[in-house]
Design a protein around this motif. Structure first.
Motif, PDB file in Angstrom:
ATOM      1  N   GLU A  55       0.835  -1.208   0.000  1.00 14.34           N
ATOM      2  CA  GLU A  55       0.000   0.000   0.000  1.00 14.34           C
ATOM      3  C   GLU A  55       0.872   1.262   0.000  1.00 14.34           C
ATOM      4  OE1 GLU A  55      -3.332   0.357  -0.311  1.00 14.34           O
ATOM      5  OE2 GLU A  55      -3.234  -1.781  -0.767  1.00 14.34           O
ATOM      6  N   GLY A  56       1.978   1.227   0.739  1.00 12.92           N
ATOM      7  CA  GLY A  56       2.891   2.365   0.738  1.00 12.92           C
ATOM      8  C   GLY A  56       3.479   2.613  -0.635  1.00 12.92           C
ATOM      9  N   LEU A  57       3.830   1.546  -1.323  1.00 14.86           N
ATOM     10  CA  LEU A  57       4.371   1.697  -2.680  1.00 14.86           C
ATOM     11  C   LEU A  57       3.326   2.258  -3.635  1.00 14.86           C
ATOM     12  CD1 LEU A  57       6.473  -1.590  -2.966  1.00 14.86           C
ATOM     13  CD2 LEU A  57       7.336   0.741  -2.684  1.00 14.86           C
ATOM     14  N   ARG A  58       2.076   1.911  -3.421  1.00 18.79           N
ATOM     15  CA  ARG A  58       1.022   2.482  -4.273  1.00 18.79           C
ATOM     16  C   ARG A  58       0.918   3.987  -4.080  1.00 18.79           C
ATOM     17  NH1 ARG A  58      -3.303  -2.336  -3.017  1.00 18.79           N
ATOM     18  NH2 ARG A  58      -2.519  -3.823  -4.575  1.00 18.79           N
ATOM     19  N   ILE A  59       1.104   4.443  -2.832  1.00 19.06           N
ATOM     20  CA  ILE A  59       1.103   5.882  -2.568  1.00 19.06           C
ATOM     21  C   ILE A  59       2.227   6.550  -3.363  1.00 19.06           C
ATOM     22  CG2 ILE A  59       1.543   7.640  -0.797  1.00 19.06           C
ATOM     23  CD1 ILE A  59       0.194   5.700   1.224  1.00 19.06           C
ATOM     24  N   LEU A  60       3.406   5.966  -3.325  1.00 19.11           N
ATOM     25  CA  LEU A  60       4.554   6.540  -4.022  1.00 19.11           C
ATOM     26  C   LEU A  60       4.387   6.465  -5.536  1.00 19.11           C
ATOM     27  CD1 LEU A  60       7.484   5.206  -1.826  1.00 19.11           C
ATOM     28  CD2 LEU A  60       6.241   7.364  -1.640  1.00 19.11           C
ATOM     29  N   GLU A  61       3.697   5.444  -6.007  1.00 18.28           N
ATOM     30  CA  GLU A  61       3.425   5.356  -7.445  1.00 18.28           C
ATOM     31  C   GLU A  61       2.491   6.483  -7.873  1.00 18.28           C
ATOM     32  OE1 GLU A  61       2.376   1.954 -10.785  1.00 18.28           O
ATOM     33  OE2 GLU A  61       1.704   1.650  -8.717  1.00 18.28           O
ATOM     34  N   ARG A  62       1.483   6.785  -7.045  1.00 18.89           N
ATOM     35  CA  ARG A  62       0.585   7.903  -7.363  1.00 18.89           C
ATOM     36  C   ARG A  62       1.331   9.235  -7.349  1.00 18.89           C
ATOM     37  NH1 ARG A  62      -3.032   4.851  -4.114  1.00 18.89           N
ATOM     38  NH2 ARG A  62      -2.660   6.164  -2.283  1.00 18.89           N
ATOM     39  N   GLU A  63       2.362   9.342  -6.514  1.00 21.94           N
ATOM     40  CA  GLU A  63       3.170  10.559  -6.465  1.00 21.94           C
ATOM     41  C   GLU A  63       4.138  10.651  -7.639  1.00 21.94           C
ATOM     42  OE1 GLU A  63       5.171  10.800  -2.719  1.00 21.94           O
ATOM     43  OE2 GLU A  63       3.315  10.796  -1.558  1.00 21.94           O
ATOM     44  N   GLY A  64       4.261   9.575  -8.399  1.00 24.46           N
ATOM     45  CA  GLY A  64       5.158   9.588  -9.551  1.00 24.46           C
ATOM     46  C   GLY A  64       6.599   9.276  -9.239  1.00 24.46           C
ATOM     47  N   LEU A  65       6.888   8.763  -8.026  1.00 19.21           N
ATOM     48  CA  LEU A  65       8.268   8.497  -7.638  1.00 19.21           C
ATOM     49  C   LEU A  65       8.754   7.122  -8.072  1.00 19.21           C
ATOM     50  CD1 LEU A  65       8.732   9.863  -4.004  1.00 19.21           C
ATOM     51  CD2 LEU A  65       9.640  10.794  -6.130  1.00 19.21           C
ATOM     52  N   ILE A  66       7.848   6.191  -8.259  1.00 14.79           N
ATOM     53  CA  ILE A  66       8.241   4.828  -8.607  1.00 14.79           C
ATOM     54  C   ILE A  66       7.402   4.335  -9.774  1.00 14.79           C
ATOM     55  CG2 ILE A  66       8.906   4.366  -6.214  1.00 14.79           C
ATOM     56  CD1 ILE A  66       6.398   2.633  -5.947  1.00 14.79           C
ATOM     57  N   ARG A  67       7.927   3.309 -10.424  1.00 11.62           N
ATOM     58  CA  ARG A  67       7.196   2.667 -11.515  1.00 11.62           C
ATOM     59  C   ARG A  67       7.135   1.182 -11.240  1.00 11.62           C
ATOM     60  NH1 ARG A  67      10.276   6.439 -15.106  1.00 11.62           N
ATOM     61  NH2 ARG A  67       8.791   8.011 -15.783  1.00 11.62           N
ATOM     62  N   THR A  68       6.006   0.594 -11.594  1.00 13.65           N
ATOM     63  CA  THR A  68       5.811  -0.836 -11.399  1.00 13.65           C
ATOM     64  C   THR A  68       5.515  -1.480 -12.740  1.00 13.65           C
ATOM     65  OG1 THR A  68       4.936  -0.491  -9.171  1.00 13.65           O
ATOM     66  CG2 THR A  68       4.457  -2.595 -10.212  1.00 13.65           C
ATOM     67  N   GLY A  69       6.285  -2.487 -13.084  1.00 15.85           N
ATOM     68  CA  GLY A  69       6.074  -3.216 -14.333  1.00 15.85           C
ATOM     69  C   GLY A  69       5.897  -4.693 -14.049  1.00 15.85           C
ATOM     70  N   TRP A  70       5.091  -5.349 -14.846  1.00 11.55           N
ATOM     71  CA  TRP A  70       4.774  -6.752 -14.608  1.00 11.55           C
ATOM     72  C   TRP A  70       6.031  -7.618 -14.621  1.00 11.55           C
ATOM     73  CZ3 TRP A  70       0.922  -9.298 -12.626  1.00 11.55           C
ATOM     74  CH2 TRP A  70       0.833 -10.676 -12.815  1.00 11.55           C
ATOM     75  N   HIS A  71       6.948  -7.314 -15.541  1.00 14.70           N
ATOM     76  CA  HIS A  71       8.162  -8.121 -15.658  1.00 14.70           C
ATOM     77  C   HIS A  71       9.374  -7.434 -15.044  1.00 14.70           C
ATOM     78  CE1 HIS A  71       6.123 -11.021 -18.175  1.00 14.70           C
ATOM     79  NE2 HIS A  71       5.717 -10.065 -18.978  1.00 14.70           N
ATOM     80  N   ARG A  72       9.295  -6.139 -14.790  1.00 12.64           N
ATOM     81  CA  ARG A  72      10.461  -5.399 -14.301  1.00 12.64           C
ATOM     82  C   ARG A  72      10.484  -5.239 -12.788  1.00 12.64           C
ATOM     83  NH1 ARG A  72      11.164   0.199 -16.448  1.00 12.64           N
ATOM     84  NH2 ARG A  72       9.022   0.371 -15.717  1.00 12.64           N
ATOM     85  N   GLY A  73       9.361  -5.483 -12.139  1.00  9.89           N
ATOM     86  CA  GLY A  73       9.288  -5.216 -10.710  1.00  9.89           C
ATOM     87  C   GLY A  73       9.086  -3.727 -10.456  1.00  9.89           C
TER      88      GLY A  73
END
Length: 223
Positions: A55-73
């Motif tokens: 859930e914390g990572l989702r917050i950071l993804e909404r802030e544009g700080l991280i990216r999540t990819g199906w194969h890249r992690g």
């Protein structure tokens, strides 16, 4: 790479607290641009469940700080020229509006806070300046401008890009500290003066040019 040495999360709200600690690690450079963020390692370092980390990572993804990819992690964003152009274009429009609005709405106490932050920047420069400390004061100055503007939706728009701006400014300092150091006090002092008693059109131009200078400074040194 080894997991970053994060402070363990407190119990105020584990997802938010996890996001705060991971964000701090990103801003401090413990997790560099492109660096991986693995749920299991983060959960162990923070002393929380994988669900809280997720859930914390989702917050950071909404802030544009991280990216999540199906194969890249999940990774910290790598700052590209296109990212810089897009974020600073949005910031220029927001900062311009915030500055001219604050000119009409700021209280004397809020104006004093802007002056105090400029003074803190000058004191930092006069000593043994830390780029991270200067960026922290820089962002605090703009937070104070948005607060003085008193427009909730404008502030929410700023918060949507704030973390990316923070990261980009840290990257700008890391790549070209001399360029940043030479301008940071003068530019913010000019803004504080104009918000207090300046011409509206001059203030609008100065606020926009301040962002343009940051944009150019980062692009000039970005690999």
């Amino acid at each position: 790479m080894p997991s970053p040495a994060l402070n363990r999360a407190s119990r105020r709200g584990l997802a938010d607290e996890s996001a705060d600690r991971i964000r701090d690690a990103i801003f401090s450079g413990e997790v560099p641009p492109g660096g991986p963020l693995r749920e299991v390692e983060l959960a162990t370092a923070l002393g929380v469940s994988r669900g809280s980390v997720r859930e914390g990572l989702r917050i950071l993804e909404r802030e544009g700080l991280i990216r999540t990819g199906w194969h890249r992690g999940t990774t910290v964003i790598e700052i590209t020229p296109e990212d810089v152009r897009e974020v600073y274009a949005v910031r220029a429009a927001l900062d311009r509006l915030a500055a001219v609005t604050a000119r009409d709405t700021a209280t004397e106490a809020q104006l004093g806070e802007l002056d105090a932050l400029v003074g803190a920047m000058a004191a930092e420069i006069a000593g043994n300046p830390s780029g991270q400390r200067l960026v922290s004061l820089d962002i605090a100055f703009h937070d104070a401008v948005y607060l003085a503007a008193g427009n909730r939706r404008l502030t929410e728009a700023w918060r949507a890009v704030r973390s990316q701006v923070y990261l980009f400014q840290l990257r700008r300092v890391a790549l070209g500290f001399a360029h940043y150091r030479a301008r940071v006090v003068t530019e913010h002092r000019d803004l504080a003066t104009l918000i207090r008693s300046g011409d509206r059109d001059t203030l609008a131009h100065t606020a926009e040019e301040h962002v343009t200078t940051a944009h150019r400074g980062l692009l000039a040194h970005l690999p």
